[in-house]
Design a protein around this motif. Structure first.
Motif, PDB file in Angstrom:
ATOM      1  N   GLU A   1       0.831  -1.194   0.000  1.00  0.00           N
ATOM      2  CA  GLU A   1       0.000   0.000   0.000  1.00  0.00           C
ATOM      3  C   GLU A   1       0.867   1.246   0.000  1.00  0.00           C
ATOM      4  OE1 GLU A   1      -3.310   2.185   2.841  1.00  0.00           O
ATOM      5  OE2 GLU A   1      -3.307  -0.001   2.685  1.00  0.00           O
ATOM      6  N   GLY A   2       0.546   2.187  -0.875  1.00  0.00           N
ATOM      7  CA  GLY A   2       1.296   3.435  -0.943  1.00  0.00           C
ATOM      8  C   GLY A   2       0.870   4.265  -2.129  1.00  0.00           C
ATOM      9  N   ALA A   3       1.438   5.452  -2.245  1.00  0.00           N
ATOM     10  CA  ALA A   3       1.172   6.291  -3.405  1.00  0.00           C
ATOM     11  C   ALA A   3       1.663   5.588  -4.668  1.00  0.00           C
ATOM     12  CB  ALA A   3       1.863   7.639  -3.239  1.00  0.00           C
ATOM     13  N   PRO A   4       1.042   5.851  -5.813  1.00  0.00           N
ATOM     14  CA  PRO A   4       1.412   5.131  -7.036  1.00  0.00           C
ATOM     15  C   PRO A   4       2.903   5.156  -7.358  1.00  0.00           C
ATOM     16  CG  PRO A   4      -0.656   6.262  -7.390  1.00  0.00           C
ATOM     17  CD  PRO A   4      -0.177   6.685  -6.033  1.00  0.00           C
ATOM     18  N   VAL A   5       3.571   6.292  -7.211  1.00  0.00           N
ATOM     19  CA  VAL A   5       5.007   6.335  -7.517  1.00  0.00           C
ATOM     20  C   VAL A   5       5.787   5.441  -6.564  1.00  0.00           C
ATOM     21  CG1 VAL A   5       7.070   7.800  -7.520  1.00  0.00           C
ATOM     22  CG2 VAL A   5       4.988   8.591  -8.646  1.00  0.00           C
ATOM     23  N   GLU A   6       5.379   5.391  -5.294  1.00  0.00           N
ATOM     24  CA  GLU A   6       6.062   4.527  -4.333  1.00  0.00           C
ATOM     25  C   GLU A   6       5.879   3.055  -4.703  1.00  0.00           C
ATOM     26  OE1 GLU A   6       7.948   6.150  -1.978  1.00  0.00           O
ATOM     27  OE2 GLU A   6       7.222   7.888  -3.092  1.00  0.00           O
ATOM     28  N   LEU A   7       4.681   2.693  -5.127  1.00  0.00           N
ATOM     29  CA  LEU A   7       4.421   1.315  -5.562  1.00  0.00           C
ATOM     30  C   LEU A   7       5.203   0.987  -6.823  1.00  0.00           C
ATOM     31  CD1 LEU A   7       0.559   1.195  -4.980  1.00  0.00           C
ATOM     32  CD2 LEU A   7       2.324   0.123  -3.567  1.00  0.00           C
ATOM     33  N   LEU A   8       5.314   1.965  -7.709  1.00  0.00           N
ATOM     34  CA  LEU A   8       6.085   1.749  -8.936  1.00  0.00           C
ATOM     35  C   LEU A   8       7.546   1.455  -8.607  1.00  0.00           C
ATOM     36  CD1 LEU A   8       5.835   1.912 -12.110  1.00  0.00           C
ATOM     37  CD2 LEU A   8       6.722   4.239 -11.888  1.00  0.00           C
ATOM     38  N   LEU A   9       8.107   2.195  -7.674  1.00  0.00           N
ATOM     39  CA  LEU A   9       9.486   1.957  -7.277  1.00  0.00           C
ATOM     40  C   LEU A   9       9.658   0.545  -6.722  1.00  0.00           C
ATOM     41  CD1 LEU A   9      10.325   5.368  -5.594  1.00  0.00           C
ATOM     42  CD2 LEU A   9      11.338   4.471  -7.698  1.00  0.00           C
ATOM     43  N   ALA A  10       8.733   0.125  -5.873  1.00  0.00           N
ATOM     44  CA  ALA A  10       8.811  -1.229  -5.322  1.00  0.00           C
ATOM     45  C   ALA A  10       8.721  -2.273  -6.421  1.00  0.00           C
ATOM     46  CB  ALA A  10       7.703  -1.445  -4.295  1.00  0.00           C
ATOM     47  N   ALA A  11       7.840  -2.026  -7.385  1.00  0.00           N
ATOM     48  CA  ALA A  11       7.657  -2.980  -8.479  1.00  0.00           C
ATOM     49  C   ALA A  11       8.895  -3.102  -9.349  1.00  0.00           C
ATOM     50  CB  ALA A  11       6.465  -2.565  -9.335  1.00  0.00           C
ATOM     51  N   TYR A  12       9.684  -2.043  -9.414  1.00  0.00           N
ATOM     52  CA  TYR A  12      10.915  -2.049 -10.210  1.00  0.00           C
ATOM     53  C   TYR A  12      12.151  -2.342  -9.356  1.00  0.00           C
ATOM     54  CZ  TYR A  12       9.071  -0.598 -14.734  1.00  0.00           C
ATOM     55  OH  TYR A  12       8.425  -0.569 -15.967  1.00  0.00           O
ATOM     56  N   GLY A  13      11.953  -2.990  -8.220  1.00  0.00           N
ATOM     57  CA  GLY A  13      13.079  -3.450  -7.419  1.00  0.00           C
ATOM     58  C   GLY A  13      13.754  -2.373  -6.589  1.00  0.00           C
ATOM     59  N   ARG A  14      13.060  -1.262  -6.336  1.00  0.00           N
ATOM     60  CA  ARG A  14      13.646  -0.167  -5.548  1.00  0.00           C
ATOM     61  C   ARG A  14      12.903   0.015  -4.231  1.00  0.00           C
ATOM     62  NH1 ARG A  14      14.487   0.428 -10.939  1.00  0.00           N
ATOM     63  NH2 ARG A  14      16.098   1.844 -11.724  1.00  0.00           N
ATOM     64  N   ARG A  15      12.450  -1.075  -3.644  1.00  0.00           N
ATOM     65  CA  ARG A  15      11.652  -0.992  -2.419  1.00  0.00           C
ATOM     66  C   ARG A  15      12.415  -0.368  -1.265  1.00  0.00           C
ATOM     67  NH1 ARG A  15      12.745  -4.877   1.501  1.00  0.00           N
ATOM     68  NH2 ARG A  15      14.128  -6.565   0.835  1.00  0.00           N
ATOM     69  N   ARG A  16      13.748  -0.415  -1.302  1.00  0.00           N
ATOM     70  CA  ARG A  16      14.537   0.109  -0.186  1.00  0.00           C
ATOM     71  C   ARG A  16      14.335   1.602   0.015  1.00  0.00           C
ATOM     72  NH1 ARG A  16      17.661  -0.444  -4.655  1.00  0.00           N
ATOM     73  NH2 ARG A  16      19.255   1.137  -5.155  1.00  0.00           N
ATOM     74  N   VAL A  17      13.875   2.302  -1.013  1.00  0.00           N
ATOM     75  CA  VAL A  17      13.639   3.739  -0.870  1.00  0.00           C
ATOM     76  C   VAL A  17      12.158   4.083  -1.006  1.00  0.00           C
ATOM     77  CG1 VAL A  17      15.937   4.348  -1.698  1.00  0.00           C
ATOM     78  CG2 VAL A  17      14.042   4.186  -3.336  1.00  0.00           C
ATOM     79  N   ALA A  18      11.304   3.083  -1.159  1.00  0.00           N
ATOM     80  CA  ALA A  18       9.875   3.314  -1.381  1.00  0.00           C
ATOM     81  C   ALA A  18       9.135   3.397  -0.049  1.00  0.00           C
ATOM     82  CB  ALA A  18       9.284   2.200  -2.241  1.00  0.00           C
ATOM     83  N   GLU A  19       8.306   4.396   0.081  1.00  0.00           N
ATOM     84  CA  GLU A  19       7.506   4.583   1.291  1.00  0.00           C
ATOM     85  C   GLU A  19       6.199   3.819   1.119  1.00  0.00           C
ATOM     86  OE1 GLU A  19       7.403   8.411   3.822  1.00  0.00           O
ATOM     87  OE2 GLU A  19       5.636   8.512   2.509  1.00  0.00           O
ATOM     88  N   ILE A  20       6.205   2.566   1.529  1.00  0.00           N
ATOM     89  CA  ILE A  20       5.035   1.702   1.375  1.00  0.00           C
ATOM     90  C   ILE A  20       4.776   0.956   2.681  1.00  0.00           C
ATOM     91  CG2 ILE A  20       5.235   1.365  -1.116  1.00  0.00           C
ATOM     92  CD1 ILE A  20       6.662  -1.292  -0.542  1.00  0.00           C
ATOM     93  N   GLU A  21       3.525   0.530   2.843  1.00  0.00           N
ATOM     94  CA  GLU A  21       3.151  -0.354   3.932  1.00  0.00           C
ATOM     95  C   GLU A  21       3.010  -1.749   3.356  1.00  0.00           C
ATOM     96  OE1 GLU A  21      -0.194  -0.849   7.492  1.00  0.00           O
ATOM     97  OE2 GLU A  21      -0.313   0.835   6.072  1.00  0.00           O
ATOM     98  N   VAL A  22       3.574  -2.731   4.046  1.00  0.00           N
ATOM     99  CA  VAL A  22       3.585  -4.107   3.562  1.00  0.00           C
ATOM    100  C   VAL A  22       2.763  -4.964   4.512  1.00  0.00           C
ATOM    101  CG1 VAL A  22       5.021  -6.069   2.893  1.00  0.00           C
ATOM    102  CG2 VAL A  22       5.897  -3.738   2.631  1.00  0.00           C
ATOM    103  N   LEU A  23       1.733  -5.619   3.982  1.00  0.00           N
ATOM    104  CA  LEU A  23       0.831  -6.439   4.786  1.00  0.00           C
ATOM    105  C   LEU A  23       0.883  -7.878   4.292  1.00  0.00           C
ATOM    106  CD1 LEU A  23      -2.236  -4.009   4.748  1.00  0.00           C
ATOM    107  CD2 LEU A  23      -0.468  -4.195   6.504  1.00  0.00           C
TER     108      LEU A  23
END
Length: 214
Positions: free
Chosen positions: A175-197
């Motif tokens: 869960e997160g803003a679209p750009v944050e989710l995009l970063l996670a999807a492209y392997g950049r989760r270390r800098v993405a502000e997302i909640e993981v459930l």
């Protein structure tokens, strides 16, 4: 109205000028000059593209990119800003948006978050956020195709998209803003502000999988 890929290209070029040619990026060991050179090659030198996949041609690609990276910084940024040559299909706005919008969003964040700190550094317009979410719906199954668990993407408004069917390991909700989710999807989760459930096992399996297009 200016199309999205052009807006993001200009914004990235403004950031390039603000950071200079030697700033770090998330594409380590690339500096901003290396990343800018990569974008120029992508726009202007399709003849070098096979070097990405064919090891025997990799040195030719590296030499071509290094040649651009060595140019004076304002000149190199101008080459990025000017975009593809007149013969390129990407000069057509809908094609440009299709092939370049996400690329420029990702690489803009690669520069902005080159210090490896988590979270956004800019305000993304509602129009761009909507376009990123649309891209996630279109590309999500491809980006998460190697996930061993189910994956659901959810934006802050509660809208969600199921991009990977659940498996015996379960499902993870990001869960997160679209750009944050995009970063996670492209392997950049270390800098993405997302909640993981999800269960610890499912989350570990997801982050252990190769994500993105490569």
């Amino acid at each position: 109205m200016t199309h999205l890929a052009r807006l993001e290209r200009d914004a990235l070029c403004d950031t390039f000028l603000a950071t200079g040619p030697d700033a770090p990026t998330l594409c380590s060991p690339w500096s901003t000059a290396d990343l800018a050179a990569h974008l120029v090659v992508r726009d202007r030198r399709p003849d070098l593209a096979p070097g990405v996949w064919v090891p025997a041609l990799a040195s030719r690609l590296e030499e071509g990119q290094a040649g651009y990276a060595a140019k004076p910084w304002p000149e190199l940024v101008d080459l990025v800003r000017s975009g593809p040559p007149v013969w390129s299909p990407a000069r057509i706005a809908p094609v440009d948006d299709l092939v370049n919008f996400v690329e420029f969003v990702i690489h803009h964040e690669d520069v902005l978050r080159g210090d490896e700190q988590v979270g956004p550094r800019r305000t993304v317009s509602q129009r761009e956020s909507h376009a990123v979410w649309t891209s996630l719906n279109r590309l999500g199954r491809l980006l998460f195709r190697r996930s061993p668990v189910g994956v659901v993407l959810r934006d802050p408004d509660g809208t969600s998209t199921h991009v990977r069917p659940t498996t015996e390991l379960g499902t993870v909700v990001l869960e997160g803003a679209p750009v944050e989710l995009l970063l996670a999807a492209y392997g950049r989760r270390r800098v993405a502000e997302i909640e993981v459930l999800g269960s610890a096992e499912a989350v570990e399996a997801l982050w252990g999988a190769p994500l993105g297009l490569s």
